[in-house]
Write a protein that holds these residues in place. Structure first.
Motif, PDB file in Angstrom:
ATOM      1  N   TYR A 135      -8.114 -22.179 -16.366  1.00 19.52           N
ATOM      2  CA  TYR A 135      -9.239 -21.242 -16.356  1.00 19.52           C
ATOM      3  C   TYR A 135      -8.711 -19.820 -16.467  1.00 19.52           C
ATOM      4  N   GLN A 136      -9.591 -18.915 -16.869  1.00 19.71           N
ATOM      5  CA  GLN A 136      -9.340 -17.481 -16.842  1.00 19.71           C
ATOM      6  C   GLN A 136     -10.352 -16.851 -15.904  1.00 19.71           C
ATOM      7  N   ALA A 137      -9.913 -15.886 -15.103  1.00 17.50           N
ATOM      8  CA  ALA A 137     -10.822 -15.236 -14.164  1.00 17.50           C
ATOM      9  C   ALA A 137     -10.493 -13.753 -14.073  1.00 17.50           C
ATOM     10  N   VAL A 138     -11.515 -12.920 -14.207  1.00 17.98           N
ATOM     11  CA  VAL A 138     -11.342 -11.472 -14.157  1.00 17.98           C
ATOM     12  C   VAL A 138     -12.327 -10.894 -13.136  1.00 17.98           C
ATOM     13  N   PRO A 139     -11.839 -10.175 -12.125  1.00 18.39           N
ATOM     14  CA  PRO A 139     -12.761  -9.556 -11.160  1.00 18.39           C
ATOM     15  C   PRO A 139     -13.396  -8.304 -11.757  1.00 18.39           C
ATOM     16  N   ARG A 140     -14.656  -8.075 -11.437  1.00 14.84           N
ATOM     17  CA  ARG A 140     -15.334  -6.880 -11.940  1.00 14.84           C
ATOM     18  C   ARG A 140     -14.871  -5.629 -11.201  1.00 14.84           C
ATOM     19  N   LYS A 141     -14.435  -5.797  -9.979  1.00 15.88           N
ATOM     20  CA  LYS A 141     -13.859  -4.690  -9.209  1.00 15.88           C
ATOM     21  C   LYS A 141     -12.639  -5.201  -8.458  1.00 15.88           C
ATOM     22  N   GLY A 142     -11.788  -4.273  -8.051  1.00 12.65           N
ATOM     23  CA  GLY A 142     -10.609  -4.640  -7.293  1.00 12.65           C
ATOM     24  C   GLY A 142     -10.812  -4.411  -5.808  1.00 12.65           C
ATOM     25  N   VAL A 143      -9.996  -5.068  -5.005  1.00  5.02           N
ATOM     26  CA  VAL A 143     -10.000  -4.864  -3.552  1.00  5.02           C
ATOM     27  C   VAL A 143      -8.737  -4.109  -3.172  1.00  5.02           C
ATOM     28  N   LEU A 144      -8.913  -2.920  -2.643  1.00  6.88           N
ATOM     29  CA  LEU A 144      -7.788  -2.140  -2.117  1.00  6.88           C
ATOM     30  C   LEU A 144      -7.812  -2.237  -0.605  1.00  6.88           C
ATOM     31  N   THR A 145      -6.693  -2.617  -0.017  1.00  6.75           N
ATOM     32  CA  THR A 145      -6.600  -2.692   1.442  1.00  6.75           C
ATOM     33  C   THR A 145      -5.499  -1.768   1.941  1.00  6.75           C
ATOM     34  N   ARG A 146      -5.699  -1.261   3.132  1.00  3.49           N
ATOM     35  CA  ARG A 146      -4.691  -0.390   3.752  1.00  3.49           C
ATOM     36  C   ARG A 146      -3.384  -1.139   3.949  1.00  3.49           C
ATOM     37  N   ASP A 147      -3.469  -2.368   4.462  1.00  2.00           N
ATOM     38  CA  ASP A 147      -2.256  -3.149   4.683  1.00  2.00           C
ATOM     39  C   ASP A 147      -1.580  -3.512   3.359  1.00  2.00           C
ATOM     40  N   GLY A 148      -2.390  -3.804   2.333  1.00  2.00           N
ATOM     41  CA  GLY A 148      -1.809  -4.149   1.042  1.00  2.00           C
ATOM     42  C   GLY A 148      -1.033  -2.992   0.437  1.00  2.00           C
ATOM     43  N   ALA A 149      -1.591  -1.786   0.531  1.00  5.44           N
ATOM     44  CA  ALA A 149      -0.906  -0.602   0.022  1.00  5.44           C
ATOM     45  C   ALA A 149       0.388  -0.372   0.785  1.00  5.44           C
ATOM     46  N   ALA A 150       0.304  -0.456   2.112  1.00  4.90           N
ATOM     47  CA  ALA A 150       1.496  -0.239   2.932  1.00  4.90           C
ATOM     48  C   ALA A 150       2.538  -1.320   2.700  1.00  4.90           C
ATOM     49  N   ARG A 151       2.099  -2.558   2.552  1.00 12.25           N
ATOM     50  CA  ARG A 151       3.038  -3.675   2.337  1.00 12.25           C
ATOM     51  C   ARG A 151       3.843  -3.458   1.042  1.00 12.25           C
ATOM     52  N   LEU A 152       3.184  -2.960   0.010  1.00 14.64           N
ATOM     53  CA  LEU A 152       3.873  -2.706  -1.251  1.00 14.64           C
ATOM     54  C   LEU A 152       4.919  -1.602  -1.093  1.00 14.64           C
ATOM     55  N   LEU A 153       4.539  -0.499  -0.455  1.00 14.12           N
ATOM     56  CA  LEU A 153       5.441   0.648  -0.343  1.00 14.12           C
ATOM     57  C   LEU A 153       6.596   0.371   0.609  1.00 14.12           C
ATOM     58  N   TYR A 154       6.319  -0.259   1.734  1.00 14.03           N
ATOM     59  CA  TYR A 154       7.417  -0.615   2.650  1.00 14.03           C
ATOM     60  C   TYR A 154       8.348  -1.629   1.995  1.00 14.03           C
ATOM     61  N   GLY A 155       7.773  -2.555   1.263  1.00 13.26           N
ATOM     62  CA  GLY A 155       8.596  -3.581   0.635  1.00 13.26           C
ATOM     63  C   GLY A 155       9.469  -3.056  -0.481  1.00 13.26           C
ATOM     64  N   ASN A 156       8.982  -2.063  -1.223  1.00 12.61           N
ATOM     65  CA  ASN A 156       9.742  -1.545  -2.354  1.00 12.61           C
ATOM     66  C   ASN A 156      10.726  -0.445  -1.969  1.00 12.61           C
ATOM     67  N   TYR A 157      10.390   0.357  -0.952  1.00 13.79           N
ATOM     68  CA  TYR A 157      11.202   1.541  -0.663  1.00 13.79           C
ATOM     69  C   TYR A 157      11.786   1.574   0.743  1.00 13.79           C
ATOM     70  N   ASN A 158      11.311   0.698   1.642  1.00 16.29           N
ATOM     71  CA  ASN A 158      11.809   0.643   3.012  1.00 16.29           C
ATOM     72  C   ASN A 158      11.855   2.035   3.654  1.00 16.29           C
ATOM     73  N   PRO A 159      10.765   2.779   3.615  1.00 18.91           N
ATOM     74  CA  PRO A 159      10.758   4.126   4.192  1.00 18.91           C
ATOM     75  C   PRO A 159      10.618   4.090   5.712  1.00 18.91           C
ATOM     76  N   GLU A 160      10.818   5.254   6.329  1.00 14.61           N
ATOM     77  CA  GLU A 160      10.577   5.360   7.762  1.00 14.61           C
ATOM     78  C   GLU A 160       9.087   5.213   8.068  1.00 14.61           C
ATOM     79  N   LEU A 161       8.263   5.748   7.173  1.00 15.66           N
ATOM     80  CA  LEU A 161       6.815   5.761   7.413  1.00 15.66           C
ATOM     81  C   LEU A 161       6.085   5.859   6.083  1.00 15.66           C
TER      82      LEU A 161
END
Length: 207
Positions: A135-161
């Motif tokens: 199947y193919q599936a495309v969402p009409r809108k995206g879901v942005l989460t605070r934890d998702g944003a932080a998880r990406l940045l901490y995971g890629n850059y390992n910053p202090e904050l």
């Protein structure tokens, strides 16, 4: 026997690379200090979120569940993958949706009270099993989460904050487009560049 559903080529998946969010010093120490001092400091401190739980998403469909229930389950998993954060999901697809190739249907997945509408096109059988449907599936809108944003940045850059501009716990945003939300990494007390958040069907991106 449960009909398995596998993702075909995702029309809405855009392979956007994450660019560096941390601002590095260049030139002399004085120049670097002035550059760092000139960068804005976003108001929201976002701690590193805990690891996502492993294992199968629950509740899962029964072995004899109809195709619509299996499709809704797969879209619940995709919604969580887009959010990159824990959350309660409820899925609903039309009861009469068939596994016939070319069928088009709209399903709604509710994530933490947000309704994510997916446009779905059923594809061919896998070729090696009549019980596996693409199947193919495309969402009409995206879901942005605070934890998702932080998880990406901490995971890629390992910053202090990580600091952001008041991203809600979860919010619907245009897909693959610049949003009003942004974040920055902080290292050694120095704020990095502010980068705008975007959301693909595979999760958040910053650039």
């Amino acid at each position: 026997m449960r009909i398995k559903i596998v993702t075909a080529v995702m029309v809405g998946a855009v392979g956007l690379l994450v660019t560096g969010c941390g601002g590095g010093d260049s030139g002399s120490d004085d120049a670097g200090s002035k550059s760092a001092a000139a960068l804005p400091v976003l108001p929201q401190k976002v701690p590193k979120p805990p690891a996502l739980p492993e294992g199968e998403l629950q509740p899962s469909p029964d072995a004899d569940a109809p195709f619509s229930k299996n499709l809704a389950y797969e879209l619940r998993r995709k919604t969580l993958d887009m959010a990159k954060a824990e959350g309660k999901t409820v899925g609903e697809c039309p009861d009469d949706v068939a596994s016939k190739a070319g069928t088009r249907v709209t399903c709604t997945i509710t994530y933490e009270g947000l309704e994510v509408v997916w446009d779905v096109t059923i594809g061919d059988k896998s070729g090696w099993s009549d019980n596996v449907v693409q199947y193919q599936a495309v969402p009409r809108k995206g879901v942005l989460t605070r934890d998702g944003a932080a998880r990406l940045l901490y995971g890629n850059y390992n910053p202090e904050l990580v600091r952001c501009n008041n991203i809600p716990k979860a919010v619907l945003v245009p897909l693959n487009a610049k949003t009003e939300y942004s974040c920055q990494t902080v290292d050694k007390g120095k704020p990095g560049l502010v980068e705008a958040a975007r959301v693909t069907d595979a999760g958040p991106r910053f650039y």
